[in-house]
Design an enzyme around this catalytic site. Structure first.
Site, short mmCIF file in Angstrom:
data_model
loop_
_atom_site.label_atom_id
_atom_site.label_comp_id
_atom_site.label_asym_id
_atom_site.label_seq_id
_atom_site.Cartn_x
_atom_site.Cartn_y
_atom_site.Cartn_z
N TRP A 112 0.81 -1.22 0.00
CA TRP A 112 0.00 0.00 0.00
C TRP A 112 0.84 1.27 0.00
O TRP A 112 0.31 2.37 -0.10
CB TRP A 112 -0.96 0.00 1.20
CG TRP A 112 -2.06 -1.00 1.07
CD1 TRP A 112 -2.41 -1.68 -0.06
CD2 TRP A 112 -2.98 -1.42 2.09
NE1 TRP A 112 -3.49 -2.50 0.20
CE2 TRP A 112 -3.85 -2.36 1.51
CE3 TRP A 112 -3.13 -1.10 3.44
CZ2 TRP A 112 -4.87 -2.98 2.24
CZ3 TRP A 112 -4.15 -1.72 4.17
CH2 TRP A 112 -5.01 -2.65 3.56
N GLU B 257 10.86 -6.53 -9.74
CA GLU B 257 10.11 -5.31 -10.03
C GLU B 257 10.96 -4.38 -10.90
O GLU B 257 11.77 -3.60 -10.36
CB GLU B 257 9.74 -4.58 -8.73
CG GLU B 257 8.82 -5.36 -7.82
CD GLU B 257 7.98 -4.45 -6.94
OE1 GLU B 257 6.75 -4.59 -6.98
OE2 GLU B 257 8.53 -3.57 -6.25
N GLY C 241 4.37 1.83 -11.17
CA GLY C 241 3.53 3.03 -11.14
C GLY C 241 3.43 3.76 -12.47
O GLY C 241 2.97 4.89 -12.52
N SER D 177 2.92 -2.30 -12.22
CA SER D 177 1.70 -2.07 -13.00
C SER D 177 0.87 -3.33 -13.23
O SER D 177 0.26 -3.49 -14.29
CB SER D 177 2.05 -1.39 -14.34
OG SER D 177 2.64 -0.12 -14.10
N GLY E 31 1.07 -2.64 -6.30
CA GLY E 31 0.98 -1.32 -5.68
C GLY E 31 -0.39 -0.72 -5.91
O GLY E 31 -1.36 -1.02 -5.21
N GLY E 32 -0.51 0.13 -6.92
CA GLY E 32 -1.74 0.90 -7.17
C GLY E 32 -3.00 0.06 -7.17
O GLY E 32 -4.01 0.43 -6.55
P1 13P Z 1 2.46 -0.53 -9.02
O1 13P Z 1 1.65 -1.79 -8.98
O2 13P Z 1 1.69 0.67 -8.57
O3 13P Z 1 3.16 -0.36 -10.33
O4 13P Z 1 3.61 -0.69 -7.91
C1 13P Z 1 4.36 -1.85 -7.92
C2 13P Z 1 5.17 -1.88 -6.67
O5 13P Z 1 6.05 -1.07 -6.47
C3 13P Z 1 4.84 -2.91 -5.68
O6 13P Z 1 5.83 -3.00 -4.72
#
Ligand code: 13P
Length: 259
Positions: A10, A167, A173, A213, A234-235
């Protein structure tokens, strides 16, 4: 077969009340429970409340970061024993935002990883190349450097507890996820690296998540790749509906591969 593991990072989002509300919604959305390990990583302030809300569910609790010392004069830091006390079973270490925004080095990530193992936490070790490194054909060199720095001193017997999250920094993001082929290639490289250093048995047991993403629309295709064992989200992990769709995709994608 490795059980897929989907984790929600989060980041700097959600109050205590919002975190607890998310848990209630997720419990409703994931009923019956799919054959997937699910981990929530709220901000530190919400850990204890989320731990209470998760009682009686199979959902695991993780933290987004930790310090390597157990206690002492380290203003602002949170230690492994404190995370265990709050109900955590896992912890993200070496996230690219920690590395780039807060200047964490490979050596610091290594110390955090060893401390996590010492205190009985499952480290979710994040590694990944920047766009410039990918374009310069440096992806595998970067992954090998980050793995070797972080995992020095980590024994094969610790490996089943370890989770690696690939990642790529350029995918975080940005709405531009790695293609399933790019993800599989990187994950394959990571597993081969682990096989050489820690043996086939350990390497086959380690789960490798993809992060960057991930959403309900692209998760299934990514998770169908043989070496993609989960996702660090993340998002799309901020809304229970979107996150539960990813969890369900993981169950469906991996069920197809079951013998
Ligand atoms: P997003 O899913 O927002 O691209 O972020 C990925 C992330 O950094 C998870 O740790």
């Amino acid at each position: 077969m490795r059980t897929p593991v989907i984790a929600a990072n989060w980041k700097l989002n959600k109050t205590i009340a919002e975190s607890v509300e998310f848990v209630q919604q997720l419990r409703g959305a994931l009923n019956p429970w799919p054959n997937v390990d699910v981990v929530l990583c709220p901000p530190f302030t919400a850990l204890a409340s989320v731990a209470s809300a998760l009682q009686g569910t199979p959902i695991g609790l993780g933290a987004q970061d930790m310090f390597w010392e157990a206690q002492g004069a380290f203003t602002g830091e949170i230690s492994g024993p404190m995370l265990v006390d709050a109900g955590c079973r896992s912890v993200i270490v070496g996230h690219s935002e920690r590395r780039t925004v807060f200047g964490e080095t490979d050596e610091m990530v290594h110390r955090k990883l060893l401390a996590a193992l010492t205190h009985g936490l499952t480290p979710i070790l994040c590694i990944g190349e920047t766009l410039a490194e990918r374009e310069a054909d440096q992806t595998v060199a970067v992954l090998a450097r980050q793995l070797s720095a972080a995992l020095g001193g980590c024994e094969s017997r610790d490996c089943p507890r370890l989770i690696v999250a690939y990642e790529p920094v350029w995918a975080i993001g940005t709405g531009r996820n790695a293609t399933p082929e790019q993800a599989q290639q990187a994950h394959r490289f990571i597993r081969e690296w682990l096989t050489k250093g820690r043996g086939a048995e350990a390497a086959e047991s380690i789960r490798i998540q993809y992060g960057g993403s991930v959403n309900g629309a692209n998760a299934a295709e990514l998770l169908r790749q043989a070496d993609v064992d989960g996702a660090l989200v993340g998002g799309a992990s901020l809304k229970a509906e979107a996150f539960s769709a990813i969890v369900k995709s993981a169950a469906a994608a991996k069920a197809v591969h079951s013998p």
